[in-house]
Design a protein around this motif. Structure first.
Motif, short mmCIF file in Angstrom:
data_model
loop_
_atom_site.label_atom_id
_atom_site.label_comp_id
_atom_site.label_asym_id
_atom_site.label_seq_id
_atom_site.Cartn_x
_atom_site.Cartn_y
_atom_site.Cartn_z
N LEU A 92 28.92 146.66 59.12
CA LEU A 92 28.92 145.36 58.46
C LEU A 92 28.96 145.51 56.94
N LYS A 93 28.23 146.49 56.43
CA LYS A 93 28.23 146.72 54.99
C LYS A 93 29.61 147.13 54.49
N GLU A 94 30.26 148.01 55.27
CA GLU A 94 31.60 148.45 54.89
C GLU A 94 32.60 147.28 54.92
N LEU A 95 32.49 146.45 55.95
CA LEU A 95 33.41 145.31 56.06
C LEU A 95 33.21 144.31 54.93
N GLU A 96 31.96 144.07 54.58
CA GLU A 96 31.67 143.11 53.51
C GLU A 96 32.19 143.58 52.16
N THR A 97 32.23 144.89 51.95
CA THR A 97 32.69 145.41 50.66
C THR A 97 34.20 145.70 50.64
#
Length: 299
Positions: A92-97
């Protein structure tokens, strides 16, 4: 914007044009295209081959490609589904960034249905000099956005009972009892605002009339007397076995969820889908048969 130099344009055109010629060289492609044109009088774009007409292929410009890419092919319009042994927080962190930072440039929306024009009974005969022929019988049903997933599951179940597998009605009647066909199947086909059930198979050219006669007799038996509980349970076992096997595939699970999201349907997990199938009753199957197995609209 993508790197797409002008010097590559003609090469890409020729590659796609060769694919176009290869596709339309197949007599089956021509037959099924004509069948679709006859099935629905308005013949919407969703039923047309995605290659498009040859004149469009040979005349699109670099600017056309860049405009389409810029408008639609950007991460903010993607549907991302991930299935497997993952760390949700990290993903999720990777997708958000990455994807999550993009701004939608064009909202993708479905066109409004203009009114489906299903044709009444019609016959298409494609005369080819070969002993083995393909046959298709279809009747109109409904599209993805017109009925719920539960109703689609019922219609799919009707198809399994009619012609999917060696224990189905049509397989037994046409191949096991009479040895008239090499193969026979039944499937539900869905588009955005329309759909149809198709019964198709292969037989000797001399047997076509007899094959259609038997199909008509078997469909009438279904309308008059329905199916048995044993037939329903056998079809469920067949369908559930395939679904359970497929659910072991991460690719299938991800694609199934993406399909629900793509059609703006509620996301139904495979475990829930299995329970829905188990609950399908003979009464809803027979109701669907009476609604859609209409000989006056058969092609």
């Amino acid at each position: 914007l993508p790197t797409f130099p002008e010097r590559r344009l003609q090469h890409v055109r020729e590659v796609i044009a060769n694919e176009y010629r290869d596709y339309w060289h197949d007599p089956d492609a021509k037959f099924y295209n004509n069948l679709a044109r006859m099935r629905f009088a308005d013949f919407p774009y969703v039923m047309q081959n995605s290659l498009g007409p040859l004149e469009h292929i040979m005349n699109f410009s670099v600017e056309d490609v860049r405009d389409w890419y810029s408008s639609y092919y950007n991460p903010a319009n993607f549907i991302v589904t991930i299935s497997g042994n993952i760390d949700e927080d990290i993903i999720l962190k990777e997708l958000e960034t990455t994807f999550g930072k993009e701004i939608k440039k064009n909202e993708v929306s479905y066109p409004k249905p203009q009114g489906v024009q299903a044709q009444p009974f019609e016959l298409l005969y494609d005369d080819q000099d070969r002993e083995q022929v393909q046959f298709v019988l279809s009747v109109p049903t409904f599209g993805f956005k017109q009925r719920s997933e539960d109703e689609r599951l019922v219609l799919n179940g009707l198809g399994v009972l009619l012609g999917n597998g060696q224990l189905s009605r049509l397989y037994q009647a046409l191949r096991e009892k009479r040895n008239l066909v090499y193969r026979v199947s039944c499937s539900s086909n869905y588009y955005f605002d329309r759909g149809y059930i198709s019964i198709r198979g292969m037989c000797h050219s001399d047997a076509v009339v007899q094959v259609y006669t038997v199909i008509a007799e078997e469909l009438q038996k279904v309308l008059d007397g329905g199916f048995t509980e044993d037939e329903l349970e056998t079809s469920k076992i067949q369908g559930l076995s395939s679904l359970v096997m497929a659910s072991d595939s991460y690719h299938y699970v991800a694609e199934h969820i993406a399909s629900d999201l793509r059609w703006d349907d509620p996301v139904v997990l495979t475990t829930d889908l299995i329970e829905k199938i188990k609950k399908i009753s003979l009464s809803v199957i027979e109701k669907a048969a009476k609604e859609f197995l209409d000989f006056s609209k058969a092609h």
